[in-house]
Design an enzyme around this catalytic site. Structure first.
Site, PDB file in Angstrom:
ATOM      1  N   ASN A  67       0.831  -1.207   0.000  1.00  0.00           N
ATOM      2  CA  ASN A  67       0.000   0.000   0.000  1.00  0.00           C
ATOM      3  C   ASN A  67       0.864   1.254   0.000  1.00  0.00           C
ATOM      4  O   ASN A  67       0.594   2.221  -0.723  1.00  0.00           O
ATOM      5  CB  ASN A  67      -0.899   0.028   1.242  1.00  0.00           C
ATOM      6  CG  ASN A  67      -2.029  -0.973   1.192  1.00  0.00           C
ATOM      7  OD1 ASN A  67      -2.317  -1.563   0.149  1.00  0.00           O
ATOM      8  ND2 ASN A  67      -2.684  -1.177   2.321  1.00  0.00           N
ATOM      9  N   ARG A 423      -5.795   2.090 -13.237  1.00  0.00           N
ATOM     10  CA  ARG A 423      -4.399   2.252 -12.830  1.00  0.00           C
ATOM     11  C   ARG A 423      -3.705   0.923 -12.576  1.00  0.00           C
ATOM     12  O   ARG A 423      -4.212   0.064 -11.864  1.00  0.00           O
ATOM     13  CB  ARG A 423      -4.310   3.126 -11.576  1.00  0.00           C
ATOM     14  CG  ARG A 423      -2.879   3.410 -11.137  1.00  0.00           C
ATOM     15  CD  ARG A 423      -2.833   4.351  -9.969  1.00  0.00           C
ATOM     16  NE  ARG A 423      -3.232   5.692 -10.361  1.00  0.00           N
ATOM     17  CZ  ARG A 423      -4.064   6.453  -9.660  1.00  0.00           C
ATOM     18  NH1 ARG A 423      -4.611   5.982  -8.560  1.00  0.00           N
ATOM     19  NH2 ARG A 423      -4.360   7.670 -10.066  1.00  0.00           N
ATOM     20  N   HIS A 453     -15.990   3.366 -14.393  1.00  0.00           N
ATOM     21  CA  HIS A 453     -15.751   2.533 -13.215  1.00  0.00           C
ATOM     22  C   HIS A 453     -16.989   1.714 -12.859  1.00  0.00           C
ATOM     23  O   HIS A 453     -16.943   0.857 -11.977  1.00  0.00           O
ATOM     24  CB  HIS A 453     -15.344   3.450 -12.050  1.00  0.00           C
ATOM     25  CG  HIS A 453     -14.837   2.746 -10.844  1.00  0.00           C
ATOM     26  ND1 HIS A 453     -15.528   2.705  -9.643  1.00  0.00           N
ATOM     27  CD2 HIS A 453     -13.701   2.036 -10.630  1.00  0.00           C
ATOM     28  CE1 HIS A 453     -14.835   2.022  -8.753  1.00  0.00           C
ATOM     29  NE2 HIS A 453     -13.724   1.596  -9.313  1.00  0.00           N
ATOM     30  N   ARG A 582     -13.887   2.210   5.128  1.00  0.00           N
ATOM     31  CA  ARG A 582     -12.685   1.393   5.293  1.00  0.00           C
ATOM     32  C   ARG A 582     -11.411   2.229   5.272  1.00  0.00           C
ATOM     33  O   ARG A 582     -10.511   2.034   6.071  1.00  0.00           O
ATOM     34  CB  ARG A 582     -12.602   0.338   4.178  1.00  0.00           C
ATOM     35  CG  ARG A 582     -11.450  -0.646   4.374  1.00  0.00           C
ATOM     36  CD  ARG A 582     -11.139  -1.410   3.096  1.00  0.00           C
ATOM     37  NE  ARG A 582     -10.339  -0.630   2.173  1.00  0.00           N
ATOM     38  CZ  ARG A 582     -10.534  -0.586   0.866  1.00  0.00           C
ATOM     39  NH1 ARG A 582     -11.531  -1.231   0.319  1.00  0.00           N
ATOM     40  NH2 ARG A 582      -9.748   0.134   0.086  1.00  0.00           N
TER      41      ARG A 582
END
EC number: 2.7.4.1
Length: 736
Positions: A67, A423, A453, A582
């Site tokens: 991440n 991406r 999307h 989240r």
């Protein structure tokens, strides 16, 4: 000014300034980048969770590192670009790009240090569990001989020793490239030379040594450790004076020209440019000699503030490879998803199951195979005449792509929207697009300025002399691999109104026909923001008129200032707002006079929470059969609301409505074992069950309980609402 000072100032403002002043100023927002780093801190905390098996803890550590890599590639790269261009525009929370970068670097330094500390502890736990990571000094003679043989046959042929001198300039190092730097001296005359050995990217980082046959002990050595043992094989006639590893991260943002005749070629060119993006982070083994480090830094044109000394292991994102060792006792017990019972009841005929009643499939608890089956059955059904499909991300050797190709080869009209701007999946999507075109699929690429999307499939089937439209829309990608670990919702329906809406969305994407007459769905960038604001403001109006008012929202990120301000206004009016976010959350919960009635939690656990669910009491409070309930592909971010094509779909069927609201949302709100409570300063604290309350784990609950839209009769006595009421009765009895 460091992050603690900023937080202290913001807390002081929250205590001393009127809520009206806070509401009007940037203090009402949490910085997006710092909020993301708080999220990644929550992921890292799972690596020290004693309730997780040790290999799962290693996996969480690896995820937090991966991440962080992506954060630098994209977010930090973007901020650095703003600084280079002299942009001083402030973020919604009032920070300039330079101020943000300073706070980011400070927070990342602490996060990276904690990652190394946790790894040192985990190495000890792994050793206690029979998995030993070896240094060169730890191996026996027999093991060294085996490593040498393995090196010569499996590693040496892939390595290229790179001397650096006027005839051999410093080579290009790709992003995430792991390299050993060397200071060498020629044995014959002591002449110095710098050199590099790039570690090959396509072989495993960890080498497992043969076992002794007496126990389960696993002995492992890293690729770079094994290579260091035999550097003499690569540079005969030289001895090593100093060495150290380094790894770089490059700017991975794509720059796309607005005017383009061929979008595919444009992206291929942009991808080639991205591979050579500027260095934005250089991680260096702290044991590397300073002279060598300075040499490498200058060759890579890395600034001093882009160089990070690491006292530990580099490329922690690759630690997940350790989980491949055959030790199932050190991992989560494997989970096999259920297949929706209603589809089984119809002998596997997905269209018959949908005709009976709308269906929600809750991944990963229920198998993604039903989505694949929907398209495969459509491809092979002679009564199906047309298929339309969006593809944002999918898997290697994708069964979705194969089904679309099969349908086209069978003579059906097949249209696929392949999003080239997904991406890090751009190259794969170009490949899928060409494969589909070869099979006869009509491939379109949507908008240059907008990412598509939305997750949407449409199947037109001839039934009884007329055409019936079946649709699937969901919150997650058409990706069978990630569907095993992401929590998402798939919605199947033959509702004619939603079918017409879906057709209009596809017409918008393929023909730029703006869908002004959509009936039930909402679509960004046209109506989704407006629909969300109308519902939030509607609840505000209900509260002001003394009616029950409640909002429950579940998403991955809450960033959009207009949506946040509307939620603040709702809170001040007395609306009860429960948010499950989240990741990034720029809203400050629990600020007196501003957000007293807003509670925010984040769930981090075995599965990655990915579904977006938006619920509004509609004047009846929550949960209620009369509430407005939606699922969506969109988070509440400016990019989703203004720069992407997204779909917000209502849950109209009573059973589906009940499942999403009273089963899924209630369970998420009830969770205490995997939840974090977000605090006004942007940090978070792990939640615990209240005294006398039984701990509740939302992931375990859904792994062991069937869904309402399968058949669900067994759920009646174990639904989250029923469990909540039971706990309330017990507490009432105890208090009386």
């Amino acid at each position: 000014m460091d992050s603690e000072q900023v937080i202290a100032i913001e807390e002081k403002k929250g205590e001393t300034e009127p809520a009206s002043m806070i509401a009007a100023g940037p203090e009402r927002f949490i910085n997006r980048e710092l909020s993301w780093l708080h999220f990644n801190r929550r992921v890292l905390e799972e690596s020290v969770n004693p309730h997780h098996p040790v290999l799962e803890r290693v996996r969480f550590l690896s995820i937090s590192a991966n991440n962080l890599d992506e954060f630098f590639m994209v977010r930090v790269a973007g901020i650095k670009a703003q600084i280079r261009e002299g942009i001083t525009e402030r973020s919604p929370d009032g920070l300039t790009p330079s101020e943000q970068l300073g706070l980011i670097n400070e927070a990342v330094s602490k996060l990276a240090s904690d990652q190394q500390s946790i790894w040192r502890d985990l190495r000890g736990v792994l050793a206690d569990s029979g998995i030993l990571l070896l240094d060169g000094k730890d191996v026996t003679k027999a093991e060294r001989a085996w490593i040498e043989d393995h090196f010569l046959h499996n590693i040496f042929p892939l390595l290229t020793p790179l001397a650096i001198d006027p005839a051999h300039p410093f080579p290009f190092i790709p992003s995430l490239g792991f390299t050993i730097g060397l200071q060498l001296a020629r044995v014959s005359d002591g002449r110095p030379m710098n050199a590099l050995i790039r570690m090959p990217a396509r072989i495993d980082r960890f080498i497992r040594l043969p076992g002794n046959g007496r126990d389960q002990t696993v002995r492992v050595m890293t690729l770079e450790q094994a290579t260091s043992l035999f550097i003499g094989r690569l540079f005969p006639g030289y001895h090593v004076k100093g060495q150290g590893s380094f790894r770089i991260i490059r700017d991975s943002e794509l720059e796309i020209e607005e005017e383009a005749e061929d979008l595919v070629r444009l992206f291929e060119t942009a991808l080639k440019r991205r591979r050579r993006g500027s260095v934005i982070r250089m991680e260096v083994d702290s044991s590397m000699p300073e002279e060598l480090r300075v040499f490498v830094q200058r060759a890579l044109t890395a600034a001093d503030d882009e160089v990070f000394l690491v006292d530990g292991v580099l490329a922690m994102n690759e630690l997940s490879q350790l989980t491949r060792v055959d030790r199932p006792d050190l991992e989560f017990v494997p989970y096999v998803p259920r297949h929706p019972e209603r589809v089984r009841d119809h002998g596997g005929d997905i269209f018959a199951a949908i005709r009976q009643k709308d269906l929600i499939v809750h991944h990963p608890y229920e198998s993604f195979d039903v989505v694949v089956q929907f398209l495969q059955q459509a491809a092979r059904d002679p009564d199906v005449v047309a298929i339309k499909q969006t593809l944002y991300r999918t898997s290697n050797n994708s069964p979705i792509v194969r089904a679309l190709a099969e349908a086209a080869e069978a003579g059906k009209s097949v249209t696929a929207l392949v999003e080239l701007k997904a991406r890090f999946d751009e190259e794969a999507n170009i490949r899928w697009a060409r494969d589909l075109e070869r099979a006869g699929v009509q491939v379109v690429y949507g908008f240059l300025q907008l990412k598509t999307h939305a997750k949407l499939s449409l199947v037109v089937r001839r039934e009884g002399g007329s055409l019936t439209t079946y649709i699937h829309t969901g919150t997650g990608n058409y990706h069978p691999v990630t569907a095993r670990i992401y929590t998402d919702l798939s919605y199947f329906t033959s509702d004619p109104i939603l079918g017409r809406d879906a057709a209009r969305v596809f017409n918008y994407i393929t023909g730029y026909a703006e869908p002004s007459d959509i009936e039930k769905m909402a679509v960004s960038p046209i109506t989704l923001r407006k629909t969300m604001l109308e519902h939030i403001r509607g609840e505000t109006a209900f509260a002001k008129h003394g009616k029950p008012a409640a909002i429950w929202l579940k998403m991955n990120a809450l960033v959009d200032p207009e949506i946040i301000d509307a939620l603040y206004e709702a809170s001040r009016a007395g609306v009860s707002v429960e948010l499950v976010v989240r990741g990034i959350c720029c809203l400050r919960p629990g600020v007196p006079g501003l957000s007293d009635n807003i509670r925010v939690k984040s769930i981090i656990g075995r599965f990655l929470e990915h579904g977006r669910i938006y619920c509004f009491g509609n004047g009846y409070g929550l949960p209620s059969a009369k509430a407005a309930v939606y699922i969506s592909s969109a988070d509440m971010m400016p990019r989703n609301l203004d720069r992407r094509v997204e779909v917000l779909c209502p849950m109209l069927n009573p059973t589906v409505h009940q499942q999403v609201l009273e089963q899924i949302m209630v369970a998420n709100l009830k969770d205490t074992e995997q939840s974090w409570r977000l605090l006004p300063d942007g940090s978070s604290t792990r939640m615990k069950a209240a005294k006398g309350e039984e701990p509740f784990n939302v992931h375990n609950y859904f792994m062991t309980n069937p869904s309402l839209s399968g058949r669900g009769k067994s759920l009646q006595e174990s639904s989250p609402r029923r469990l909540t009421r039971r706990a309330e009765r017990q507490q009432s009895q105890q208090s009386s």
